[in-house]
Scaffold this motif. Structure first.
Motif, PDB file in Angstrom:
ATOM      1  N   THR A   1       0.928  -1.538  -2.280  1.00 14.77           N
ATOM      2  CA  THR A   1      -0.089  -2.293  -1.551  1.00 14.77           C
ATOM      3  C   THR A   1      -1.379  -1.492  -1.480  1.00 14.77           C
ATOM      4  OG1 THR A   1       1.660  -3.228  -0.169  1.00 14.77           O
ATOM      5  CG2 THR A   1      -0.590  -3.496   0.608  1.00 14.77           C
ATOM      6  N   ASP A   2      -2.492  -2.204  -1.572  1.00  9.47           N
ATOM      7  CA  ASP A   2      -3.791  -1.572  -1.367  1.00  9.47           C
ATOM      8  C   ASP A   2      -3.949  -1.328   0.135  1.00  9.47           C
ATOM      9  OD1 ASP A   2      -6.379  -0.724  -1.213  1.00  9.47           O
ATOM     10  OD2 ASP A   2      -7.275  -2.476  -2.196  1.00  9.47           O
ATOM     11  N   LEU A   3      -3.912  -0.079   0.541  1.00  9.27           N
ATOM     12  CA  LEU A   3      -3.945   0.275   1.963  1.00  9.27           C
ATOM     13  C   LEU A   3      -5.363   0.503   2.478  1.00  9.27           C
ATOM     14  CD1 LEU A   3      -0.919   2.761   2.037  1.00  9.27           C
ATOM     15  CD2 LEU A   3      -0.923   0.305   2.511  1.00  9.27           C
ATOM     16  N   THR A   4      -6.360   0.329   1.597  1.00 10.33           N
ATOM     17  CA  THR A   4      -7.753   0.441   2.038  1.00 10.33           C
ATOM     18  C   THR A   4      -8.230  -0.921   2.556  1.00 10.33           C
ATOM     19  OG1 THR A   4      -8.616  -0.066  -0.182  1.00 10.33           O
ATOM     20  CG2 THR A   4      -8.246   2.258   0.374  1.00 10.33           C
ATOM     21  N   PHE A   5      -9.227  -0.888   3.426  1.00 10.10           N
ATOM     22  CA  PHE A   5      -9.744  -2.127   4.019  1.00 10.10           C
ATOM     23  C   PHE A   5     -11.235  -1.947   4.263  1.00 10.10           C
ATOM     24  CE2 PHE A   5     -10.638  -5.372   7.060  1.00 10.10           C
ATOM     25  CZ  PHE A   5      -9.705  -6.375   6.850  1.00 10.10           C
ATOM     26  N   HIS A   6     -12.053  -2.751   3.579  1.00 13.07           N
ATOM     27  CA  HIS A   6     -13.515  -2.637   3.725  1.00 13.07           C
ATOM     28  C   HIS A   6     -13.976  -3.437   4.935  1.00 13.07           C
ATOM     29  CE1 HIS A   6     -17.642  -1.965   2.721  1.00 13.07           C
ATOM     30  NE2 HIS A   6     -17.884  -3.284   2.657  1.00 13.07           N
ATOM     31  N   ILE A   7     -14.788  -2.790   5.760  1.00 14.29           N
ATOM     32  CA  ILE A   7     -15.330  -3.442   6.958  1.00 14.29           C
ATOM     33  C   ILE A   7     -16.851  -3.468   6.834  1.00 14.29           C
ATOM     34  CG2 ILE A   7     -15.398  -3.420   9.481  1.00 14.29           C
ATOM     35  CD1 ILE A   7     -12.899  -1.663   9.428  1.00 14.29           C
ATOM     36  N   PRO A   8     -17.408  -4.581   6.337  1.00 12.27           N
ATOM     37  CA  PRO A   8     -18.859  -4.633   6.098  1.00 12.27           C
ATOM     38  C   PRO A   8     -19.679  -4.477   7.373  1.00 12.27           C
ATOM     39  CG  PRO A   8     -17.845  -6.803   5.829  1.00 12.27           C
ATOM     40  CD  PRO A   8     -16.731  -5.824   5.951  1.00 12.27           C
ATOM     41  N   GLU A   9     -19.134  -4.928   8.512  1.00 12.43           N
ATOM     42  CA  GLU A   9     -19.884  -4.819   9.768  1.00 12.43           C
ATOM     43  C   GLU A   9     -20.184  -3.363  10.129  1.00 12.43           C
ATOM     44  OE1 GLU A   9     -17.125  -8.432  10.267  1.00 12.43           O
ATOM     45  OE2 GLU A   9     -17.123  -6.454   9.300  1.00 12.43           O
ATOM     46  N   LEU A  10     -19.290  -2.456   9.726  1.00 12.84           N
ATOM     47  CA  LEU A  10     -19.468  -1.043  10.036  1.00 12.84           C
ATOM     48  C   LEU A  10     -19.869  -0.221   8.829  1.00 12.84           C
ATOM     49  CD1 LEU A  10     -16.336  -0.488  12.340  1.00 12.84           C
ATOM     50  CD2 LEU A  10     -18.669  -1.102  13.016  1.00 12.84           C
ATOM     51  N   GLY A  11     -19.815  -0.819   7.649  1.00 17.07           N
ATOM     52  CA  GLY A  11     -20.176  -0.107   6.420  1.00 17.07           C
ATOM     53  C   GLY A  11     -19.190   0.976   6.052  1.00 17.07           C
ATOM     54  N   ILE A  12     -17.907   0.773   6.392  1.00 12.42           N
ATOM     55  CA  ILE A  12     -16.893   1.774   6.082  1.00 12.42           C
ATOM     56  C   ILE A  12     -15.686   1.116   5.407  1.00 12.42           C
ATOM     57  CG2 ILE A  12     -17.539   3.277   8.003  1.00 12.42           C
ATOM     58  CD1 ILE A  12     -15.111   2.218   9.536  1.00 12.42           C
ATOM     59  N   THR A  13     -14.892   1.945   4.739  1.00 12.41           N
ATOM     60  CA  THR A  13     -13.625   1.507   4.151  1.00 12.41           C
ATOM     61  C   THR A  13     -12.525   2.371   4.734  1.00 12.41           C
ATOM     62  OG1 THR A  13     -14.687   0.808   2.085  1.00 12.41           O
ATOM     63  CG2 THR A  13     -12.313   1.215   2.025  1.00 12.41           C
ATOM     64  N   THR A  14     -11.634   1.757   5.480  1.00 14.56           N
ATOM     65  CA  THR A  14     -10.573   2.516   6.132  1.00 14.56           C
ATOM     66  C   THR A  14      -9.399   2.740   5.176  1.00 14.56           C
ATOM     67  OG1 THR A  14      -9.504   0.525   6.999  1.00 14.56           O
ATOM     68  CG2 THR A  14     -11.188   1.570   8.377  1.00 14.56           C
ATOM     69  N   CYS A  15      -8.568   3.732   5.518  1.00 16.96           N
ATOM     70  CA  CYS A  15      -7.353   4.031   4.756  1.00 16.96           C
ATOM     71  C   CYS A  15      -6.166   4.017   5.706  1.00 16.96           C
ATOM     72  CB  CYS A  15      -7.471   5.390   4.067  1.00 16.96           C
ATOM     73  SG  CYS A  15      -5.942   5.973   3.281  1.00 16.96           S
ATOM     74  N   PHE A  16      -5.357   3.000   5.626  1.00 16.00           N
ATOM     75  CA  PHE A  16      -4.154   2.831   6.439  1.00 16.00           C
ATOM     76  C   PHE A  16      -4.459   2.776   7.931  1.00 16.00           C
ATOM     77  CE2 PHE A  16       0.226   3.923   7.948  1.00 16.00           C
ATOM     78  CZ  PHE A  16       0.852   2.859   7.339  1.00 16.00           C
ATOM     79  N   ASP A  17      -5.667   2.370   8.290  1.00 11.18           N
ATOM     80  CA  ASP A  17      -5.996   2.141   9.689  1.00 11.18           C
ATOM     81  C   ASP A  17      -6.079   0.652   9.992  1.00 11.18           C
ATOM     82  OD1 ASP A  17      -6.244   4.703  10.987  1.00 11.18           O
ATOM     83  OD2 ASP A  17      -7.909   5.082   9.637  1.00 11.18           O
ATOM     84  N   VAL A  18      -6.288  -0.152   8.966  1.00  8.20           N
ATOM     85  CA  VAL A  18      -6.292  -1.599   9.112  1.00  8.20           C
ATOM     86  C   VAL A  18      -5.431  -2.182   7.999  1.00  8.20           C
ATOM     87  CG1 VAL A  18      -7.668  -3.709   9.157  1.00  8.20           C
ATOM     88  CG2 VAL A  18      -8.615  -1.592  10.094  1.00  8.20           C
ATOM     89  N   LEU A  19      -4.411  -2.923   8.379  1.00  2.00           N
ATOM     90  CA  LEU A  19      -3.539  -3.578   7.410  1.00  2.00           C
ATOM     91  C   LEU A  19      -3.500  -5.071   7.680  1.00  2.00           C
ATOM     92  CD1 LEU A  19      -0.454  -1.154   7.349  1.00  2.00           C
ATOM     93  CD2 LEU A  19      -2.415  -1.190   5.806  1.00  2.00           C
ATOM     94  N   LYS A  20      -3.384  -5.853   6.623  1.00  4.77           N
ATOM     95  CA  LYS A  20      -3.261  -7.297   6.779  1.00  4.77           C
ATOM     96  C   LYS A  20      -1.804  -7.681   7.044  1.00  4.77           C
ATOM     97  CE  LYS A  20      -7.049  -8.156   3.537  1.00  4.77           C
ATOM     98  NZ  LYS A  20      -7.438  -8.789   2.239  1.00  4.77           N
ATOM     99  N   LYS A  21      -1.631  -8.743   7.791  1.00  4.13           N
ATOM    100  CA  LYS A  21      -0.279  -9.221   8.057  1.00  4.13           C
ATOM    101  C   LYS A  21       0.435  -9.630   6.771  1.00  4.13           C
ATOM    102  CE  LYS A  21      -0.971 -10.865  12.779  1.00  4.13           C
ATOM    103  NZ  LYS A  21      -0.994 -12.041  13.672  1.00  4.13           N
ATOM    104  N   ASP A  22      -0.345 -10.111   5.795  1.00  5.71           N
ATOM    105  CA  ASP A  22       0.288 -10.561   4.551  1.00  5.71           C
ATOM    106  C   ASP A  22       0.538  -9.417   3.572  1.00  5.71           C
ATOM    107  OD1 ASP A  22      -2.293 -10.036   3.752  1.00  5.71           O
ATOM    108  OD2 ASP A  22      -2.688 -12.033   2.941  1.00  5.71           O
ATOM    109  N   MET A  23       0.471  -8.165   4.061  1.00 10.79           N
ATOM    110  CA  MET A  23       0.919  -7.038   3.246  1.00 10.79           C
ATOM    111  C   MET A  23       2.385  -7.227   2.892  1.00 10.79           C
ATOM    112  SD  MET A  23       1.014  -2.977   4.242  1.00 10.79           S
ATOM    113  CE  MET A  23       2.719  -2.467   4.365  1.00 10.79           C
ATOM    114  N   LEU A  24       3.133  -7.815   3.828  1.00  3.85           N
ATOM    115  CA  LEU A  24       4.516  -8.212   3.592  1.00  3.85           C
ATOM    116  C   LEU A  24       4.603  -9.732   3.723  1.00  3.85           C
ATOM    117  CD1 LEU A  24       6.371  -5.380   5.543  1.00  3.85           C
ATOM    118  CD2 LEU A  24       6.112  -5.603   3.072  1.00  3.85           C
TER     119      LEU A  24
END
Length: 334
Positions: A167-190
Motif C-alpha cells: 500500500t502507498d502509505l504516503t498521503f498528500h495534504i494540499p491544505e498544509l503543503g505536506i506529504t505524510t508517511c504513515f500518519d494518515v491512512l485511508k479506510k480503503d487501504m483494506l
C-alpha cells in the motif's frame, strides 16, 4: 496512524488542525529528542553486541543465534531512525517517495514484533534448558532448528504486515503543503472492516499478547525452579533477566499495541483520535533496541564474560573466575 476518510482526499478539520500544530507541540519535540538518543545508544550498544556475538562468542548455541537475530533487527531500526527524525524536523513532510516510506514503516514494525517473538524464543529455550532439560533436548540444541525458528518469525511477521508492503502509505495534504508517511491512512487501504479487524487482531493478539503470555509463563517457572534448586547467583541473575524482559514488554510494547488498537477503533467507528498518544508510544517502543544488550548480558554466560574482558572488569583471580564459571554453568543455557 490516523485513518482518513475512505477514498476521500480531504481530511476532517480536527485532523488538519492536529497535523498543523503537531510540529510545534511539546510531544513532537520530546519524540524527536528520544529518537535521537535511541539512535546513538542503539548503534553503539548493538554494534558492540553484534561484534561480540558474531566474532567473540563460541559456540553459536541456539540462544546466541536468537540474540544475533534480535541484534540484527535492532540495528536495522537504528539505521532507519535518522529518516524518521528528519521527517519530523521537516514538519511531517515526507519527500523520499512511497517506497522508502513503506520501508521505514516496515522496519519499525518488524523490529517490534521480531523482538517480541525472539524474546519469546529465548524464554522458551531457557525454560526447556532449566525446567524441562530432557524435553526436546536434541531439537533445542540444534543450530538448524534455531535458524529455522528465526526464519519462521520473519515469515510470520512479514505475512501479518503484508498490507504495509503493498500500500502507498504516503498521503498528500494540499491544505498544509505536506506529504505524510504513515500518519494518515485511508479506510480503503483494506477492503472491509473485517479485513481491518483481522489485521489489527493479528498485530495485537498474535504478535504481541500471545508471545507476552508465553514469555511470562516461561520466566515465572524458571524463577520458581531456580529458587528451589540453585544458589543465589543463578537466582538473582534469572530474576534480573526476567525483570528486564518484562520491562521491555510493559514499557516498550504494551502501550503501543494497546493504543494502536484503541486509536484504530476510535477512528474507524467514532471519528475520534489518540494520535499523539500513539505516536509517543511508538517512540517508546524503540527503546527496546537500547535494552536488548542487557538481555544478552544476563542470558548468555559467554557474552557476559567477553564483555567483562573488553571492559577490563576482571577483578577476580583466575581461580575465583573458574569457580564462578562452574557455578554459572549449572543452570546456564549459554
Amino acid at each position: 496512524m490516523m485513518t482518513g476518510n475512505s477514498s476521500s482526499t480531504k481530511l476532517d478539520n480536527a485532523t488538519l488542525s492536529m497535523l498543523q500544530n503537531v510540529n510545534s507541540s511539546s510531544s513532537s519535540i520530546v519524540i524527536s529528542v528520544i529518537y535521537l538518543l535511541v539512535t546513538v545508544i542503539n548503534l553503539v550498544g548493538n554494534g558492540l553486541s553484534m561484534w561480540l556475538l558474531l566474532f567473540r562468542t563460541s559456540p553459536k548455541t541456539p540462544s546466541i543465534i536468537f540474540m544475533i537475530n534480535l541484534t540484527l533487527t535492532d540495528m536495522a531500526l537504528g539505521a532507519a531512525l535518522p529518516f524518521q527524525i528528519t521527517y519530523q524536523l521537516q514538519g511531517y513532510n515526507w519527500n523520499l517517495g512511497p517506497r522508502m516510506c513503506s520501508v521505514l514503516t516496515l522496519t519499525f514494525y518488524t523490529n517490534m514484533y521480531c523482538s517480541v517473538l525472539t524474546m519469546m524464543a529465548i524464554s522458551i529455550d531457557r525454560y526447556l534448558g532449566i525446567v524441562r532439560p530432557m524435553l526436546f533436548r536434541q531439537t533445542r540444541e540444534s543450530k538448524f532448528f534455531a535458524v529455522f525458528s528465526c526464519l519462521l518469525m520473519w515469515v510470520l511477521v512479514l505475512s501479518v504486515l503484508y498490507p504495509l508492503m503493498t500500500t502507498d502509505l504516503t498521503f498528500h495534504i494540499p491544505e498544509l503543503g505536506i506529504t505524510t508517511c504513515f500518519d494518515v491512512l485511508k479506510k480503503d487501504m483494506l477492503p472491509s472492516v473485517s479485513a481491518w479487524a483481522a489485521f489489527l487482531f493479528s498485530m495485537v493478539f498474535v504478535l504481541f499478547l500471545f508471545p507476552f503470555c508465553v514469555t511470562t509463563f516461561c520466566y515465572i517457572n524458571v524463577i520458581r525452579k531456580l529458587s528451589r534448586d540453585s544458589k543465589t547467583v543463578q537466582k538473582e541473575r534469572a530474576i534480573r533477566l526476567a525483570s528486564i524482559v518484562l520491562l521491555v514488554f510493559t514499557l516498550c510494547f504494551a502501550p503501543n499495541n494497546i493504543l494502536l488498537l484503541a486509536h484504530s477503533v476510535l477512528r474507524l467507528f467514532y471519528q475520534k483520535s489518540l494520535y499523539m498518544a500513539y505516536k509517543l508510544s511508538l517512540c517508546f517502543s524503540c527503546l527496546n533496541s537500547c535494552l536488548d544488550p542487557f538481555i544478552y548480558y544476563f542470558a548468555s554466560k559467554d557474552f557476559r564474560q567477553k564483555l567483562r574482558a573488553i571492559m577490563n572488569l576482571h577483578s577476580l583471580s583466575s581461580a575465583d573466575s573458574m569457580k564462578m564459571e562452574q557455578r554459572e554453568s549449572l543452570y546456564s543455557t549459554h
